[in-house]
Write an enzyme that holds these catalytic residues in place. Structure first.
Site, PDB file in Angstrom:
ATOM      1  CE1 TYR A  40      44.248  -2.007   3.438  1.00 31.04           C
ATOM      2  CE2 TYR A  40      43.255  -1.644   1.302  1.00 31.04           C
ATOM      3  CZ  TYR A  40      43.161  -2.102   2.592  1.00 31.04           C
ATOM      4  OH  TYR A  40      41.985  -2.665   3.037  1.00 31.04           O
ATOM      5  CE  LYS A  60      36.582   4.586  15.307  1.00 31.98           C
ATOM      6  NZ  LYS A  60      35.234   4.351  15.847  1.00 31.98           N
ATOM      7  CG  ASP A  73      32.334   3.242  14.491  1.00 31.58           C
ATOM      8  OD1 ASP A  73      32.302   4.300  13.828  1.00 31.58           O
ATOM      9  OD2 ASP A  73      32.545   3.232  15.710  1.00 31.58           O
ATOM     10  CG  ASP A  82      39.466  -3.260   0.496  1.00 31.91           C
ATOM     11  OD1 ASP A  82      38.700  -3.777  -0.340  1.00 31.91           O
ATOM     12  OD2 ASP A  82      40.491  -3.809   0.923  1.00 31.91           O
ATOM     13  CG  ASP A 126      34.523  -6.407  -0.786  1.00 36.37           C
ATOM     14  OD1 ASP A 126      34.462  -5.887  -1.926  1.00 36.37           O
ATOM     15  OD2 ASP A 126      35.356  -7.271  -0.484  1.00 36.37           O
TER      16      ASP A 126
END
Ligand code: NAD
Length: 359
Positions: A142, A191, A223, A247, A251
């Protein structure tokens, strides 16, 4: 102990829910012999109306000089048309930057009394879900370079995911310290089968682990973590991860708990001064109606006591009081179900205070 708390009531339901959290803190102070001093800070839409700025410099200064900040929520329709730089949300971004907070920490806890609100199967919920996601907040993709070029006659977009060792180390430490204050299990999510930034992340976490022998460190690919959060969330205690993964996962985790009004959060940096707020927004649709759920804000105050003020007993007392009120069947409208007793925002605050006691 004496602590100075900067209080941002904000917009919409912000003032109503913060009021209840302050009453709870006052009762805790009375029971445990602490002094909490409050300094009011204007931020968001109300600051735009009063000062023409979502977070005037002197307001930020009050926050930075405090022992921690308690925030309700900011924003609303009224300020949607003001120029980008003057939007209420800009106040929040400036506050986070000014306080130097680089981690966002969100618990995902299912209260057994509200288990029906979870979209997960009962047998999964019954195992008990109570973990926290520590998310890196100011680095990664980001904040990397973003650009769109022309290449071979078509557009090509690039977003850069970069982390330095020191950026990983400082968020890693928050992960380990948080685990220390809970059940001492930390899961580092990355990852590393594909990304260099993740391989560095994993290496730094393992180096740090040597300094925290009391905390059990495990690794998980992002994942797999996304699947495990819905398949077997009871396995987690603390998850630490980079910005974008955090992020998305936080959620997902808030959805499995089933009720946005119940979830607190903290943002921490290098000092013990943190920013504590519920994860929901200013809910303008129900503002001023005394029907908002104040529990997310009250639990944010409990997090402040646990993680910034080192008052675990006091934090436990608040969480136990919330649980006792839910046991008695009291619910605000957003978490109401058959056979329960509906109460408003003020009444919920009063009930929680009535259950506060020293163990
Ligand atoms: P929201 O979280 O404010 O509301 C979403 C829905 O959840 C609404 O129906 C609302 O009534 C309900 N809700 C939220 N909190 C509740 C509570 N404590 N008790 C009962 N019901 C509750 O999200 P939104 O409607 O998308 O945003 C409204 C405003 O809040 C916008 O201006 C947005 O920019 C702002 N916002 C602020 C923050 C923040 O201050 N950190 C975070 C998110 C959104």
């Amino acid at each position: 102990m004496t602590k100075n708390i900067a209080v941002i009531r904000g917009d919409g339901i912000g003032p109503e829910i913060v009021e209840q959290a302050l009453k709870v803190l006052n009762k805790v102070a009375e029971i445990y012999g602490h002094t909490f001093n409050y300094t009011d800070v204007d931020m968001g839409g109300c600051a735009i109306d009063k000062w023409g700025n979502p977070l005037p410099e002197e307001m930020l200064k009050k926050c930075v000089e405090s022992d921690s900040v308690l925030l309700g929520a900011v924003g609303g329709e009224k300020w949607n048309s003001v120029p980008g730089d003057m939007r209420p949300e800009k106040g929040l971004l400036r506050l986070r930057a000014g306080m130097g907070v680089y981690s966002n920490n969100r618990p995902a806890k299912i209260w057994k009394q509200l288990a029906d609100a979870s979209p997960l199967k009962k047998e999964i919920v019954d195992k008990g879900i109570d973990f926290i996601i520590v998310r890196e907040l100011i680095g990664g993709i980001y904040f990397g370079e973003h650009k769109t070029d022309e290449e071979n006659g078509e557009k090509k977009a690039v977003d850069v995911l970069a982390y330095t060792e020191s950026e990983i180390e400082r968020i890693g430490r928050i992960g380990f310290e948080t685990a220390r204050k809970r059940n001492k299990r930390l899961c580092s999510v990355e990852k590393s089968n594909v990304l260099d930034s993740s391989r560095l992340w994993k290496a730094v976490m393992h180096r740090l682990a040597e300094e925290y022998p009391d905390v059990e460190l495990s690794d998980m690919l992002v994942d797999n973590c996304a699947m495990q959060i819905v398949k077997n969330p009871a396995q987690f205690d603390v998850i630490v991860t980079e910005n974008m993964f955090g992020d998305i996962l936080s959620d997902e985790a808030s959805m499995i708990t089933g009720s946005i009004g119940m979830i607190p959060s903290s943002s921490l940096g290098a000092s013990s001064c943190g920013l504590y707020e519920p994860i929901h927004g200013s809910a303008p649709d129900i503002a001023g109606m005394d029907i908002a759920n104040p529990i997310g804000t009250i639990l944010s105050a409990a997090m402040m006591l646990r993680y910034s003020f080192d008052m675990p007993e006091e934090a436990d007392a608040i969480e136990n009081a919330v649980s006792a009120v839910l046991d008695d069947g009291f619910r605000t409208a957003d978490i109401m179900s058959d056979g329960c007793k509906k109460v408003g925002c003020c009444e919920m605050g009063k009930l929680i205070i009535s259950k506060l006691e020293r163990k």
